[in-house]
Design a protein around this motif. Sequence first.
Motif, PDB file in Angstrom:
ATOM      1  N   ALA A   1       0.832  -1.205   0.000  1.00 26.01           N
ATOM      2  CA  ALA A   1       0.000   0.000   0.000  1.00 26.01           C
ATOM      3  C   ALA A   1       0.867   1.255   0.000  1.00 26.01           C
ATOM      4  CB  ALA A   1      -0.925   0.000   1.211  1.00 26.01           C
ATOM      5  N   VAL A   2       1.895   1.265   0.816  1.00 26.74           N
ATOM      6  CA  VAL A   2       2.789   2.429   0.869  1.00 26.74           C
ATOM      7  C   VAL A   2       3.522   2.582  -0.460  1.00 26.74           C
ATOM      8  CG1 VAL A   2       4.861   3.360   1.962  1.00 26.74           C
ATOM      9  CG2 VAL A   2       3.034   2.415   3.373  1.00 26.74           C
ATOM     10  N   ALA A   3       4.114   1.497  -0.946  1.00 20.80           N
ATOM     11  CA  ALA A   3       4.870   1.571  -2.193  1.00 20.80           C
ATOM     12  C   ALA A   3       3.974   1.958  -3.364  1.00 20.80           C
ATOM     13  CB  ALA A   3       5.553   0.236  -2.458  1.00 20.80           C
ATOM     14  N   GLY A   4       2.809   1.348  -3.448  1.00 22.41           N
ATOM     15  CA  GLY A   4       1.908   1.648  -4.550  1.00 22.41           C
ATOM     16  C   GLY A   4       1.444   3.089  -4.561  1.00 22.41           C
ATOM     17  N   ASN A   5       1.051   3.600  -3.414  1.00 26.44           N
ATOM     18  CA  ASN A   5       0.581   4.986  -3.362  1.00 26.44           C
ATOM     19  C   ASN A   5       1.703   5.976  -3.620  1.00 26.44           C
ATOM     20  OD1 ASN A   5      -2.164   4.572  -2.964  1.00 26.44           O
ATOM     21  ND2 ASN A   5      -1.890   4.272  -0.779  1.00 26.44           N
ATOM     22  N   LEU A   6       2.895   5.695  -3.113  1.00 25.97           N
ATOM     23  CA  LEU A   6       4.014   6.612  -3.329  1.00 25.97           C
ATOM     24  C   LEU A   6       4.516   6.594  -4.774  1.00 25.97           C
ATOM     25  CD1 LEU A   6       6.151   6.197  -0.082  1.00 25.97           C
ATOM     26  CD2 LEU A   6       4.647   8.095  -0.718  1.00 25.97           C
TER      27      LEU A   6
ATOM     28  N   TRP B   1      -7.617   3.888  -4.407  1.00 23.42           N
ATOM     29  CA  TRP B   1      -7.103   3.011  -3.346  1.00 23.42           C
ATOM     30  C   TRP B   1      -7.961   3.167  -2.087  1.00 23.42           C
ATOM     31  CZ3 TRP B   1      -5.574   3.615   1.620  1.00 23.42           C
ATOM     32  CH2 TRP B   1      -4.987   2.498   2.220  1.00 23.42           C
ATOM     33  N   LEU B   2      -8.262   4.403  -1.722  1.00 23.28           N
ATOM     34  CA  LEU B   2      -9.046   4.651  -0.512  1.00 23.28           C
ATOM     35  C   LEU B   2     -10.448   4.052  -0.611  1.00 23.28           C
ATOM     36  CD1 LEU B   2      -9.195   6.058   2.244  1.00 23.28           C
ATOM     37  CD2 LEU B   2     -10.033   8.078   1.043  1.00 23.28           C
TER      38      LEU B   2
ATOM     39  N   LEU C   1      -5.002  -2.707  10.437  1.00 21.47           N
ATOM     40  CA  LEU C   1      -4.940  -1.314  10.844  1.00 21.47           C
ATOM     41  C   LEU C   1      -3.718  -0.627  10.231  1.00 21.47           C
ATOM     42  CD1 LEU C   1      -6.204   0.941  12.506  1.00 21.47           C
ATOM     43  CD2 LEU C   1      -4.825   0.174  14.444  1.00 21.47           C
ATOM     44  N   ALA C   2      -2.585  -1.314  10.226  1.00 17.56           N
ATOM     45  CA  ALA C   2      -1.371  -0.761   9.616  1.00 17.56           C
ATOM     46  C   ALA C   2      -1.593  -0.521   8.119  1.00 17.56           C
ATOM     47  CB  ALA C   2      -0.191  -1.695   9.838  1.00 17.56           C
ATOM     48  N   PHE C   3      -2.284  -1.450   7.467  1.00 21.79           N
ATOM     49  CA  PHE C   3      -2.588  -1.310   6.047  1.00 21.79           C
ATOM     50  C   PHE C   3      -3.391  -0.034   5.793  1.00 21.79           C
ATOM     51  CE2 PHE C   3      -6.098  -2.195   2.984  1.00 21.79           C
ATOM     52  CZ  PHE C   3      -5.358  -2.120   1.813  1.00 21.79           C
ATOM     53  N   LEU C   4      -4.454   0.156   6.549  1.00 25.96           N
ATOM     54  CA  LEU C   4      -5.297   1.336   6.351  1.00 25.96           C
ATOM     55  C   LEU C   4      -4.563   2.623   6.713  1.00 25.96           C
ATOM     56  CD1 LEU C   4      -8.663  -0.049   7.747  1.00 25.96           C
ATOM     57  CD2 LEU C   4      -8.107   0.414   5.351  1.00 25.96           C
ATOM     58  N   LEU C   5      -3.902   2.640   7.851  1.00 23.12           N
ATOM     59  CA  LEU C   5      -3.247   3.845   8.331  1.00 23.12           C
ATOM     60  C   LEU C   5      -2.065   4.239   7.444  1.00 23.12           C
ATOM     61  CD1 LEU C   5      -3.113   5.989  10.553  1.00 23.12           C
ATOM     62  CD2 LEU C   5      -1.577   4.469  11.793  1.00 23.12           C
TER      63      LEU C   5
END
Length: 138
Positions: A46-51, A74-75, A103-107
């Motif tokens: 999620a972090v890599a994809g959004n960034l 994504w959201l 929770l880590a995934f969403l946050l």
Amino acid sequence: MNRRAWARLPAGLLVVAVAAELALVEVFWLPLRVGGVLVPASPVAAVAGNLLLVPLAFRLTGSRLVAAAPALVWLVIAVAGSLRRPEGDLLVTGGGAAGFVNLAFLLLGVIAAAFAVGRVMAAPVTARRTGSGTGGAR
């Protein structure tokens, strides 16, 4: 819309489609276990994809609005996975180690998306340069 905007439309749609596919895969990776051990692949993806996808959409289309679309897609998919369906299905659950990963995934996904969109929105607008570039007309 001018001709140039129409030419960039397929690139924007492609990036948004990749963002949707990646978000779906991330939601289904949430309960991923290898040998009985929970693997937190979804928060990392999620972090890599959004960034990566937000600036890519901006670079390919030049539109700040289109650049925000991968984060918004994504959201929507992540939130939809956390809502109970009429059949009772729930993809993003809470409780225990899986709840922590969810929770880590969403946050982290939301933070990465907001950061990427913020960077795109704060980027200076590049004006088209005309003239010879020598600094003055003669």
